[in-house]
Design an enzyme around this catalytic site. Structure first.
Site, short mmCIF file in Angstrom:
data_model
loop_
_atom_site.label_atom_id
_atom_site.label_comp_id
_atom_site.label_asym_id
_atom_site.label_seq_id
_atom_site.Cartn_x
_atom_site.Cartn_y
_atom_site.Cartn_z
N GLU A 111 -7.44 59.36 -39.08
CA GLU A 111 -6.64 58.60 -39.78
C GLU A 111 -5.40 58.02 -38.80
O GLU A 111 -4.82 56.72 -38.73
CB GLU A 111 -5.76 58.57 -41.10
CG GLU A 111 -4.91 59.80 -41.17
CD GLU A 111 -4.30 60.16 -42.55
OE1 GLU A 111 -5.28 60.09 -43.50
OE2 GLU A 111 -3.37 60.22 -42.79
N ASP A 143 -2.02 62.74 -53.11
CA ASP A 143 -1.75 62.42 -51.72
C ASP A 143 0.05 62.63 -51.91
O ASP A 143 0.56 62.52 -52.92
CB ASP A 143 -2.01 60.94 -51.36
CG ASP A 143 -1.84 60.60 -49.66
OD1 ASP A 143 -1.43 61.66 -48.99
OD2 ASP A 143 -2.34 59.78 -49.18
#
Length: 675
Positions: A485, A430
């Site tokens: 998200e 990430d």
């Protein structure tokens, strides 16, 4: 019989005509600064498309036509090297070679089990470099090749995209507040789509690729870079007139550890070039997908055909599937006899849920390693990682570990070997948030290192995949999308998830899979949504969430909500748990960008069908004649879904030749068809 005097006059007249023609030719040559104009054309196998390369005053221009229509006006392209060499300028002539063939490819991780696509190719050589143009029936692409010793340094690549009028475009500007263009290249690649004219684009804000251009006569042209390896990704900017141009991040001369929660490698200074690479290589494609209708964009196989083949060899060990995820629901369960959070008991609870439902993986997202240390081997005391991995294996559930960019990049081989030895299945990497050459070099190193230990990867906080996942099949997913998200943080006036969902299949998923993270069980009708971190909600209906497992391409597909939510909604969980994530066949049933879309996908003998709409409720009629008479289970919006988005109806029936479905505002439907 002609006498000698007459014959002499004829010869003199012919010589005068020849001399006049010679003088005109010489004058034209001088007017063109010593370069004769030249045109080279390659057509698609069905003759529908033609791509033309034109040499004008020593410069290379590229245009595309479809029948009588010009899709792309003559547009300049070139590549500048640091030593002063310019590919595509000062060109007197190309040595050309034409060829034809069929791209035949198989992939275990695509929307079809095999593709066979005919093409025509034009290769134009000019000494130590060449320009390749390939034409398929629904798309065209070009790329540079260099044949030079050692390494070369690319100062810049020029790609102009010119149009005959001020076209409407679907664009995704970068989500950045930086004023300097080069600083805008450090972004998460998550932003909304905007529909406006070229003249309305912000000249000071970079645009992410791909971009979709609506042409005056009704066709559409999707433009992107593709097959990008060891090279920066392409951004776009509006240029003079009705044009766009490419922009590339300069090479990072220095990097430093920093960024959000000290998870990133940030760029300090940049070098005055975009790439330093091998002297002999093929460069990324620039692709142009041509669509007569919106649904043509959903059906194209051109990007898949242009990706480099699998470079890893045997990938039978790569296992696509679903993954239970804890971050979106904020580790939220109830009715248990332990404190829920980032701890061993909570992850065993998630593993038990995954095992009961046949879910292949569980992700351990951020929080399991000591924060701010950027050392993945330092694990918080609440987590017994070897025990969690062992427990998962005993239940047939693989563990995927979240990792920040810097913590992974600082010792790629060491990190991979350490966690492979523990038995982890792979990584979710990430906060990369860059697409310069070093970022692409990092993802390739990470993919190769993980492949060496038979581990999978989900790249997050990153650009769209543009073919990388087909070359490295252990990379099962990329983010590069404004996904679900964001419902945890963004208010309704900044985030219209329902609208975005009806755009993504026509633009973003054309270039590859996306980690959208669907599967919410808290669903809201329009006007009732608000963001919250704990127990978050989605916009639109329950059936919409189910349909997205069919519509969105995602070989590693998330179940974003908590085990409790799925247990309370087991009928929906059964559909999600059963659905494949890779396919043998795909059929497009209908749609319009930004409005609605419906598709059918087959795995083995079973078909899965899904459709979604924007906030406009609609009745759709779909041709299912090829499935007529088979047994179908179908989830449809309930009669009160416009008020209560969780209202749905489950029924079974025989497949009709024409399926009529009512979609509530923000609604959808999902179906399974068996023999």
């Amino acid at each position: 019989m002609i006498n000698q005097t007459t014959e002499l006059l004829i010869i003199m007249n012919i010589n005068r005509q020849f001399l006049r023609l010679l003088i005109i030719t010489l004058l034209c040559t001088v007017a063109n600064d010593g370069f004769a104009e030249s045109r080279m054309t390659v057509t698609s196998p069905n003759g529908r498309l033609s791509a033309e390369i034109t040499l004008e005053k020593g410069k290379v221009y590229f245009n595309i036509c479809s029948g009588q229509h010009t899709l792309l006006e003559p547009s300049h392209l070139a590549m500048r090297l640091a030593d002063g060499t310019v590919l595509g300028e000062n060109v007197k002539t190309f040595k050309t070679k034409k060829s034809s063939g069929i791209t035949s490819k198989k992939s275990a991780f695509y929307t079809k089990d095999a593709v066979n696509l005919p093409y025509n190719r034009l290769l134009m050589s000019a000494g130590k470099y060449s320009l390749e143009v390939v034409a398929y029936d629904d798309g065209v692409a070009y790329r540079w090749h260099t044949m030079m010793p050692d390494s070369i340094t690319i100062s810049d690549e020029i790609n102009e995209f010119s149009f005959s009028s001020d076209c409407m475009v679907w664009e995704t500007p970068v989500n950045s507040d930086e004023k300097e263009l080069d600083k805008q290249t450090t972004v998460s690649f998550e932003n909304d789509y905007y529909h406006r004219r070229i003249s309305e684009l912000n000249p000071n804000l970079l645009i992410q690729a791909p971009i979709l251009v609506e042409l005056p006569h009704g066709q559409k042209l999707l433009i992107s870079d593709y097959n990008t390896l060891d090279y920066p990704g392409m951004f776009l900017l509006p240029a003079d007139g009705n044009s766009l141009r490419s922009y590339y991040a300069q090479y990072p001369a220095t990097e430093f550890h920093g960024g959000y929660a000290m998870r990133q490698l940030r760029v300090g200074e940049r070098a005055p070039f975009i790439a330093r690479t091998a002297g002999t290589r093929a460069f990324p494609w620039k692709i142009f997908i041509v669509a007569d209708s919106d649904t043509d964009l959903l059906a194209t196989d051109v990007p898949f055909c242009l990706a480099n083949d699998n470079c890893l060899g045997d990938v039978s060990w790569v296992k696509p599937g679903k993954v239970a995820w804890e971050w979106w629901s904020d580790w939220n369960v109830k009715g248990v006899d332990f404190t829920v959070g980032v701890n061993t008991q909570t992850y065993k609870y998630w593993i038990d849920f995954a095992a009961r439902n046949g879910i292949e993986y569980v992700i351990m997202d951020e929080g399991w390693s000591v924060p701010l240390k950027s050392d993945l081997t330092q694990i918080i005391h609440e987590i017994d990682l070897p025990e969690i991995i062992r427990y998962g294996k005993s239940k047939g559930v693989g563990i995927i570990l979240w990792a920040g960019f810097y913590a992974f990049a600082r010792d790629i081989d060491g990190v991979v070997d350490h966690f492979a030895d523990l038995g982890a299945a792979g990584f979710k990497i990430d906060f990369i948030d860059r697409n310069d050459q070093k970022a692409y070099q990092f993802i390739e190193k990470a993919a190769r290192a993980c492949a060496r230990r038979k581990m999978v990867i989900d790249f997050h906080g990153i650009f769209a995949p543009v073919g990388f996942n087909y070359t490295f099949p252990n990379v099962l997913n990329f983010e590069g999308v404004l996904g679900l998200e964001r419902a945890k943080f963004l208010p309704a006036n900044e985030y219209d998830q329902v609208r975005i969902d009806c755009i993504l299949p026509f633009i973003r998923t054309v270039v590859g899979p996306m980690d959208y993270t669907q599967g919410a069980m808290n669903n809201t009708s329009r006007g009732n949504y608000f963001p919250r971190n704990n127990n978050p909600m989605s916009q639109g209906t329950r059936c919409r969430q189910l349909a997205e497992y069919v519509i969105f391409i995602s070989p590693l597909s998330m179940l974003c909500d908590s085990p409790d939510q799925y247990t309370r909604n087991q009928q929906c969980a059964d559909f999600i748990a059963r659905i494949p994530t890779v396919w043998d066949e795909t059929r497009i049933l209908g749609g319009e960008i930004g409005e609605w879309v419906a598709e059918a996908r087959r795995k083995g003998d079973t078909w899965y069908i899904g459709g979604i709409t924007n906030w406009t409720e609609r009745d759709v009629e779909l041709d299912l004649s090829w499935l007529s008479g088979r047994s179908m289970s179908i989830y449809t919006d309930g009669v009160n879904a416009a008020r209560n988005a969780e209202d749905y109806k489950f029924s079974t029936c025989t497949v009709p030749a024409k399926l009529k479905v009512h979609l509530a505002p923000g609604g959808g439907f999902a179906a399974v068809v068996n023999n």
